[in-house]
Write a protein that holds these residues in place. Structure first.
Motif, short mmCIF file in Angstrom:
data_model
loop_
_atom_site.label_atom_id
_atom_site.label_comp_id
_atom_site.label_asym_id
_atom_site.label_seq_id
_atom_site.Cartn_x
_atom_site.Cartn_y
_atom_site.Cartn_z
N GLU A 106 0.88 -1.18 0.00
CA GLU A 106 0.00 0.00 0.00
C GLU A 106 0.91 1.23 0.00
O GLU A 106 1.79 1.36 0.86
N THR A 107 0.71 2.09 -1.00
CA THR A 107 1.53 3.29 -1.13
C THR A 107 0.67 4.53 -0.95
O THR A 107 -0.36 4.69 -1.63
N GLU A 108 1.08 5.39 -0.02
CA GLU A 108 0.41 6.67 0.16
C GLU A 108 1.13 7.72 -0.69
O GLU A 108 2.31 7.96 -0.51
N ILE A 109 0.38 8.29 -1.64
CA ILE A 109 0.92 9.42 -2.40
C ILE A 109 0.64 10.66 -1.55
O ILE A 109 -0.50 11.15 -1.48
N LYS A 110 1.67 11.15 -0.89
CA LYS A 110 1.50 12.28 0.03
C LYS A 110 1.17 13.57 -0.73
O LYS A 110 0.37 14.38 -0.27
N TRP A 111 1.81 13.73 -1.85
CA TRP A 111 1.53 14.90 -2.69
C TRP A 111 2.06 14.65 -4.10
O TRP A 111 2.96 13.84 -4.31
N GLY A 112 1.47 15.28 -5.05
CA GLY A 112 1.93 15.21 -6.43
C GLY A 112 1.59 16.52 -7.13
O GLY A 112 0.51 17.08 -6.93
N GLY A 113 2.54 17.02 -7.89
CA GLY A 113 2.32 18.25 -8.64
C GLY A 113 2.85 18.10 -10.05
O GLY A 113 3.99 17.68 -10.26
N THR A 114 2.01 18.40 -11.06
CA THR A 114 2.42 18.27 -12.47
C THR A 114 1.98 19.51 -13.24
O THR A 114 1.04 20.21 -12.86
N LEU A 115 2.66 19.75 -14.35
CA LEU A 115 2.31 20.83 -15.28
C LEU A 115 2.10 20.18 -16.64
O LEU A 115 2.99 19.50 -17.15
N SER A 116 0.91 20.40 -17.24
CA SER A 116 0.55 19.70 -18.47
C SER A 116 0.02 20.66 -19.52
O SER A 116 -0.55 21.71 -19.22
N ALA A 117 0.21 20.25 -20.79
CA ALA A 117 -0.43 20.92 -21.92
C ALA A 117 -1.74 20.20 -22.19
O ALA A 117 -1.79 18.97 -22.19
N VAL A 118 -2.81 20.97 -22.42
CA VAL A 118 -4.14 20.40 -22.62
C VAL A 118 -4.67 20.87 -23.97
O VAL A 118 -4.71 22.07 -24.25
N TYR A 119 -5.08 19.90 -24.81
CA TYR A 119 -5.63 20.20 -26.14
C TYR A 119 -7.11 19.82 -26.18
O TYR A 119 -7.47 18.69 -25.87
N ASN A 120 -7.93 20.77 -26.58
CA ASN A 120 -9.36 20.50 -26.76
C ASN A 120 -9.56 19.94 -28.15
O ASN A 120 -9.47 20.65 -29.15
N ILE A 121 -9.85 18.65 -28.23
CA ILE A 121 -9.94 17.97 -29.53
C ILE A 121 -11.07 18.51 -30.38
O ILE A 121 -10.94 18.69 -31.58
N ALA A 122 -12.21 18.81 -29.78
CA ALA A 122 -13.38 19.24 -30.55
C ALA A 122 -13.11 20.51 -31.32
O ALA A 122 -13.61 20.71 -32.42
N ASN A 123 -12.27 21.41 -30.75
CA ASN A 123 -12.02 22.68 -31.42
C ASN A 123 -11.00 22.56 -32.54
O ASN A 123 -10.73 23.53 -33.23
N PHE A 124 -10.39 21.35 -32.74
CA PHE A 124 -9.56 21.18 -33.93
C PHE A 124 -10.44 21.29 -35.17
O PHE A 124 -10.01 21.76 -36.20
N ASN A 125 -11.69 20.80 -35.10
CA ASN A 125 -12.63 20.94 -36.21
C ASN A 125 -13.42 22.22 -35.99
O ASN A 125 -14.44 22.23 -35.32
N ILE A 126 -12.94 23.33 -36.57
CA ILE A 126 -13.54 24.63 -36.25
C ILE A 126 -14.92 24.80 -36.86
O ILE A 126 -15.63 25.74 -36.53
N LEU A 127 -15.35 23.89 -37.76
CA LEU A 127 -16.69 24.00 -38.34
C LEU A 127 -17.75 23.34 -37.48
O LEU A 127 -18.93 23.44 -37.75
#
Length: 444
Positions: A113-134
């Motif tokens: 059993e592992t306790e994740i005491k804390w985690g912090g990440t920085l991510s790029a997020v792409y909205n797939i629906a807006n790739f199709n602008i029509l």
């Protein structure tokens, strides 16, 4: 735990469906790229389940993965309609044992059993629906994300004798983690979104489950659901759900409807009726309405500008080609080059004593825009194939030298004739020397 998770997801889905209609907003929207017209900051709170296995890469070092609780939050900055940067914070628990399936051979542990005491990440997020602008859909947005970060955790293992132990003396272990995720957001109210997602987290070590079994890195997954809240002026729409094409279309339709309503309201006004008639009529048929035509009664077939006036007719000036007459002095420059041209024995390498007169030929061709034909010849000694090859290589060698001095390669033709065109007998040494030559022919 599984039952609670299913009930939570069903509840969030029901909320999304029942509030979908209330999220519709028929008010005027800002231009799609207007600075400061949208809300770009948001924060979210999420919770879900964690498990020490992923869809890509399978399980870690235990055969039976269990579900553990996870929770956290994030802060997001939307940079464009379909791209944003998100900082995540999370905590949770990972559990697994060897009670089912095939345990790793030689495993000294029963469970961990592992306790994740804390985690912090920085991510790029792409909205797939807006790739199709029509696409007209603006209330459901799929997305993908990827990033990197750091987390602190403390694994506890239970061995086959039911004795517990911890790595690193019970202190937190700090390691790099790389999250890759997919998700789906539902706008349920202005500035409020339901966030459903799944992340695979790849850890840069093999001690997440407390068992260092090999060189392969450990991983875990995090399935979550939560709420996202947009920050800023509530009257502004969210940039992440804005669709540039749909916004432009909506605003242009609104402007068209407003203009049409104004025309309909003033259709009985004589001045307005006269303007409308001029806008819709084109008496001279030049493609410019009479209202904007500054040159009425243009003859049929005449090309006009945007104001209805004839375009100026351009006159085509035909320049006669200039032919240069080759002089006797030019011929002498070429004759000197032929006379002084020497090659290494049985080779196509030009001797340096020939460079000075060849330089004069290069200058003549370039300055007077002339062309040159080079014809290589040999004596009859050697095979026909060898002589043909040597004569061609010597002509090409002269061409390469002239090109290196700035002559346009397209101005020079190099051909080899071998021993087929002698100018003297091949029975004597002097005759054979005369037959070994490269002829220069100048022409326009």
């Amino acid at each position: 735990m599984k039952t609670i998770l299913k009930q939570g997801i069903m509840l969030l889905g029901a909320v999304a469906m029942t509030t979908y209609a209330s999220a519709q907003d028929n008010t005027a929207t800002p231009e799609p790229f207007a600075k400061g017209a949208y809300r770009t900051w948001s924060f979210g709170v999420i919770g879900g389940v964690m498990t020490p296995s992923v869809f890509i890469g399978g399980k870690n070092d235990f055969s039976n993965s269990e579900l553990g609780a996870g929770y956290g939050g994030y802060l997001k900055k939307q940079l464009t309609h379909n791209f944003g940067i998100q900082g995540d914070f999370f905590r949770g628990t990972l559990k697994a044992d060897n009670s089912t399936g095939t345990a790793p051979v030689g495993s000294p542990y029963k469970s961990f059993e592992t306790e994740i005491k804390w985690g912090g990440t920085l991510s790029a997020v792409y909205n797939i629906a807006n790739f199709n602008i029509l696409s007209r859909q603006s209330y459901v947005t799929p997305y993908i994300s990827a990033g990197a970060g750091l987390m602190g955790y403390r694994p506890t293992t239970t061995d086959l004798a039911n004795a517990e132990s911890t790595l690193n003396g019970g202190e937190n272990i700090h390691e790099l983690v790389v999250p890759v995720g997919v998700g789906l957001k539902f706008m349920v109210a202005r500035g409020v979104n339901i966030d459903l997602g799944y992340k695979m987290n790849f850890v840069d070590t093999d001690n997440l489950d407390g068992y260092r079994r090999g060189e392969s890195a450990d991983k875990f997954s995090y399935g979550y659901a939560g709420l996202e809240f947009a920050l800023g002026n509530k009257a502004k729409p969210q940039l992440a759900f804005a669709n540039p094409a749909a916004i432009l279309e909506k605003n242009y339709i609104a402007k068209y409807d407003a203009l049409k309503a104004e025309l309909d309201a003033n259709k009985n006004d004589p001045a307005m009726a006269d303007k409308v008639n001029k806008l819709s009529s084109d008496a001279d048929g030049d493609g410019v309405s009479d209202f904007y035509d500054k040159c009425p009664n243009t003859p049929a077939g005449v090309a006009v500008d945007g104001a209805g006036c004839p375009l100026p007719v351009s006159k085509t000036i035909v320049q006669k080609p200039v032919t240069y007459i080759i002089s006797e002095e030019d011929k002498k420059v070429v004759a000197d080059a032929i006379k002084n041209l020497e090659f290494d024995l049985a080779k196509a390498t030009i001797r340096s004593t020939s460079f000075a007169t060849l330089d004069k030929v290069a200058d003549l061709i370039s300055s007077k825009n002339l062309s040159l034909k080079l014809a290589g010849h040999t004596d009859s000694q050697g095979s026909d194939a060898y002589n043909m090859k040597l004569s061609k290589e010597r002509a090409e060698s002269v061409k390469a030298y002239l090109v290196s001095k700035g002559v346009n390669a397209s101005r020079i033709e190099a051909t080899g004739y071998g021993e087929s065109q002698p100018i003297d007998t091949n029975a004597t040494a002097k005759g054979r020397q005369n037959n070994r030559r490269v002829e220069f022919t100048l022409f326009n």
